[in-house]
Enzyme design. Structure first.
Site, PDB file in Angstrom:
ATOM      1  N   GLU A 124      -0.564   5.167  17.768  1.00 19.97           N
ATOM      2  CA  GLU A 124       0.898   5.058  17.646  1.00 19.97           C
ATOM      3  C   GLU A 124       1.552   6.188  18.426  1.00 19.97           C
ATOM      4  O   GLU A 124       0.995   7.289  18.516  1.00 19.97           O
ATOM      5  CB  GLU A 124       1.309   5.214  16.184  1.00 19.97           C
ATOM      6  CG  GLU A 124       0.762   4.144  15.272  1.00 19.97           C
ATOM      7  CD  GLU A 124       1.337   4.309  13.888  1.00 19.97           C
ATOM      8  OE1 GLU A 124       2.385   3.705  13.627  1.00 19.97           O
ATOM      9  OE2 GLU A 124       0.762   5.065  13.078  1.00 19.97           O
ATOM     10  N   LYS A 139      -1.275 -10.016  10.993  1.00 26.50           N
ATOM     11  CA  LYS A 139      -1.017 -10.025  12.438  1.00 26.50           C
ATOM     12  C   LYS A 139      -1.747 -11.216  13.054  1.00 26.50           C
ATOM     13  O   LYS A 139      -2.896 -11.497  12.695  1.00 26.50           O
ATOM     14  CB  LYS A 139      -1.482  -8.721  13.088  1.00 26.50           C
ATOM     15  CG  LYS A 139      -0.601  -7.521  12.702  1.00 26.50           C
ATOM     16  CD  LYS A 139      -0.976  -6.292  13.482  1.00 26.50           C
ATOM     17  CE  LYS A 139      -0.273  -5.052  12.969  1.00 26.50           C
ATOM     18  NZ  LYS A 139       1.084  -4.870  13.477  1.00 26.50           N
ATOM     19  N   LYS A 188       0.833  -1.181   0.000  1.00 24.88           N
ATOM     20  CA  LYS A 188       0.000   0.000   0.000  1.00 24.88           C
ATOM     21  C   LYS A 188       0.884   1.254   0.000  1.00 24.88           C
ATOM     22  O   LYS A 188       2.046   1.123   0.376  1.00 24.88           O
ATOM     23  CB  LYS A 188      -0.946   0.004   1.202  1.00 24.88           C
ATOM     24  CG  LYS A 188      -0.207   0.049   2.559  1.00 24.88           C
ATOM     25  CD  LYS A 188      -1.122   0.421   3.665  1.00 24.88           C
ATOM     26  CE  LYS A 188      -1.038   1.868   4.000  1.00 24.88           C
ATOM     27  NZ  LYS A 188       0.087   2.244   4.858  1.00 24.88           N
ATOM     28  N   HIS A 227      -6.009  -0.499   6.889  1.00 28.42           N
ATOM     29  CA  HIS A 227      -5.949  -1.286   8.118  1.00 28.42           C
ATOM     30  C   HIS A 227      -7.249  -1.250   8.932  1.00 28.42           C
ATOM     31  O   HIS A 227      -7.792  -2.284   9.301  1.00 28.42           O
ATOM     32  CB  HIS A 227      -4.806  -0.814   9.025  1.00 28.42           C
ATOM     33  CG  HIS A 227      -3.471  -0.761   8.346  1.00 28.42           C
ATOM     34  ND1 HIS A 227      -3.081  -1.653   7.388  1.00 28.42           N
ATOM     35  CD2 HIS A 227      -2.421   0.091   8.498  1.00 28.42           C
ATOM     36  CE1 HIS A 227      -1.839  -1.363   6.992  1.00 28.42           C
ATOM     37  NE2 HIS A 227      -1.429  -0.301   7.649  1.00 28.42           N
TER      38      HIS A 227
HETATM   39  C1  BG6 Z   1       1.760   1.462   7.962  1.00 31.86           C
HETATM   40  C2  BG6 Z   1       1.636   2.959   7.910  1.00 31.86           C
HETATM   41  O1  BG6 Z   1       0.931   0.862   7.016  1.00 31.86           O
HETATM   42  O2  BG6 Z   1       1.399   1.005   9.254  1.00 31.86           O
HETATM   43  C3  BG6 Z   1       2.481   3.606   8.987  1.00 31.86           C
HETATM   44  O3  BG6 Z   1       2.041   3.419   6.628  1.00 31.86           O
HETATM   45  C4  BG6 Z   1       2.181   3.023  10.345  1.00 31.86           C
HETATM   46  O4  BG6 Z   1       2.294   5.008   9.001  1.00 31.86           O
HETATM   47  C5  BG6 Z   1       2.219   1.502  10.297  1.00 31.86           C
HETATM   48  O5  BG6 Z   1       3.131   3.510  11.257  1.00 31.86           O
HETATM   49  C6  BG6 Z   1       1.719   0.902  11.599  1.00 31.86           C
HETATM   50  O6  BG6 Z   1       1.928  -0.484  11.592  1.00 31.86           O
HETATM   51  P1  BG6 Z   1       2.095  -1.308  12.939  1.00 31.86           P
HETATM   52  O7  BG6 Z   1       2.210  -2.721  12.489  1.00 31.86           O
HETATM   53  O8  BG6 Z   1       3.335  -0.788  13.601  1.00 31.86           O
HETATM   54  O9  BG6 Z   1       0.871  -1.038  13.751  1.00 31.86           O
END
Ligand code: BG6
Length: 491
Positions: free
Chosen positions: A216, A182, A148, A240
């Protein structure tokens, strides 16, 4: 223990071999699969990028990437050296066909499964696919993996899908949403469809609402160039969060055939109630972080992180109230929120059940909370069903909420594989269950694009929030207006 499905012999060509995704995620994921004996003997990884490097130079880089991104206790020098020996390099200008493509062709074994992993800018997907076809590299056993973002709106997603589709069939096309790889996300399928108790209560009869939070602590971390043209809605929600919503809301598929699972997700995407321009101000909230502190450390604002000196109106936080049309989910809102520079890194889904129609217990018995099912995707992966229980001991009947808890790390006592490990091996096997089909991606854009347009048509800009807070106060108002609250155990 169930048997692991074998992986056929493969060559995996990774375009964007010197980029962050390859070094941080793909090589470590392949290392773990190699270490655990899942990569067949003789399988090869071929890094492809513009930089002039020899295979030997690239092996050194691959080794450094493992040192940086694999847990030290998992690095066995002997395994590392055998793994890097499977790594090769081809210097290629991905944007143009040329002699370098013939050199790549000479490296590949026509009898093997071929994976072309495009870890590049999506603007190169079309030209890479054309060049692969022109060099005669696309065999019946080939698959292409697309990272993506696939487009930035419906029209650009269609354009990318068309160009890739000129060369690869849909069955050969694997669109990654790493959230689907996941462990806990896959567990959602098991939870819903391998147990009888949940499916019977999985509707508006018993469920009050659903919350999906992906928080995050990081900021844009040097990805400002990409992120500023994207924002949280495109970067996180379109893929997501909406995919998580699909897994919660979908009907039981008739089989685990990849298309039957994806058919059901597609129906959810098509059932998302379009957000009309006049509703955008009430059911969506955009925010952008300012300076603040995360985990006790002072951090700068989004604008400072961008470092361009220009002001930006890109959102780093989004909260939405979403409706899924249909009998099962009528009057059950889905509240979604995601943001950068929030107080904790946590992803979870809360399914909140309806309140009791009548309470037997007097107010002195204590707080009575509706039951909740909390599915924690990360960290501390697990599932917790919150029920009311009696406080132990004599002296009357007092109630407290308690959790029936499954913490996956303690329940299974094993390392949880990274999403990319599972998804890479599924690609080689040709199993597309955990990948997004073209119609899914386009249906998600169909729902998201009008929100982007409505935001683009207002003079309002994202609301500021301090780094280290849970986003703009309007995000709290979004849910509290309906007499509900975000899960306080998270924030
Ligand atoms: C990615 C985004 O798809 O997912 C990022 O582009 C983001 O911005 C990341 O930080 C988060 O993934 P995870 O697995 O760390 O929750």
């Amino acid at each position: 223990m169930a048997k692991i499905i074998p992986v056929p012999l493969f060559d995996c060509v990774v375009f964007g071999a010197t980029g962050d995704l390859t070094l941080r995620k793909l090589l470590p994921a392949l290392y773990y699969r190699f270490r655990d004996g899942q990569m067949p003997s003789g399988a090869r990884i071929i890094g492809a990028a513009r930089t002039a490097l020899s295979s030997e130079d690239y092996r050194v880089r691959a080794g450094q990437a493992l040192e940086e991104h694999v847990a030290p206790g998992d690095l066995d020098p002997d395994v590392v050296s055998r793994f890097v020996a499977t790594v090769h390099y081809a210097a290629i200008d991905a944007a143009h066909p040329g002699a370098d493509w013939a050199a790549l062709a000479a490296l590949l074994d026509p009898a093997r499964v071929r994976v072309f992993y495009l870890a590049t800018s999506p603007s190169l997907y079309g030209s890479i696919c054309r060049a692969l076809a022109a060099a005669g590299l696309v065999t019946a056993q080939s698959r292409v993996v697309l990272e993506k973002p696939i487009g930035k709106d419906l029209a650009s997603a269609r354009e990318i899908n068309d160009r890739v589709g000129d060369v690869f069939t849909e069955a050969q096309t694997f669109r990654i949403d790493h959230y689907l790889g996941k462990e806990t996300v896959q567990n959602l399928l098991a939870l819903r469809f391998a147990n009888t108790i949940f499916e019977r209560i999985w509707s508006s009869d018993v469920i009050d609402h659903v919350q999906i939070t992906v928080a995050e602590t990081v900021g844009v971390e040097g990805r400002g160039g990409y992120y500023d043209t994207s924002g949280a809605l495109r970067d996180m929600v379109q893929n997501h969060l909406v995919q998580l919503l699909c897994l919660i809301a979908m009907e039981p598929p008739v089989s685990l055939h990849p298309d039957r699972v994806r058919d059901e997700k597609l129906k959810v995407l098509r059932a998302l109630k379009p957000i009309q321009p006049h509703e955008v101000g009430t059911v969506t909230v955009r925010g952008q972080y300012g300076a603040g502190a995360v985990n006790g450390h002072p951090v700068g604002s989004y604008q400072a992180d961008l470092g361009t000196g220009e002001s930006s109106s890109t959102e780093t936080f989004v909260a939405l109230k979403v409706e899924v049309r249909g009998w099962r989910w009528a009057k059950v809102p889905f509240y979604l929120r995601t943001g950068k520079r929030l107080p904790r890194k946590v992803s979870e889904i809360v399914v909140q059940f309806r309140d009791q129609p009548f309470s037997l217990f007097p107010p002195e018995a204590g707080e009575k909370r509706p039951n909740r099912l909390v599915i924690r995707l990360q960290p501390e992966e697990g599932i917790r069903l919150e029920v009311m229980t009696k406080d132990p001991g004599p002296g009357g009947l007092r109630l407290s909420p308690t959790g029936l808890d499954i913490r996956f790390d303690t329940a299974f006592g094993m390392r949880f594989p990274d999403a990319y490990e599972r998804l890479l091996m599924d690609t080689v096997r040709g199993d597309a269950t955990l990948f997004m089909r073209r119609d899914e991606v386009e249906a998600a854009w169909t729902w998201v694009t009008p929100i982007l347009e409505a935001w683009g048509n207002t003079v309002e800009v994202p609301r500021p929030y301090a780094a280290g807070s849970w986003g703009p106060t309007a995000a709290i108002a979004l849910i509290e207006r309906d007499g509900r609250t975000w899960n306080e155990d998270v924030g």
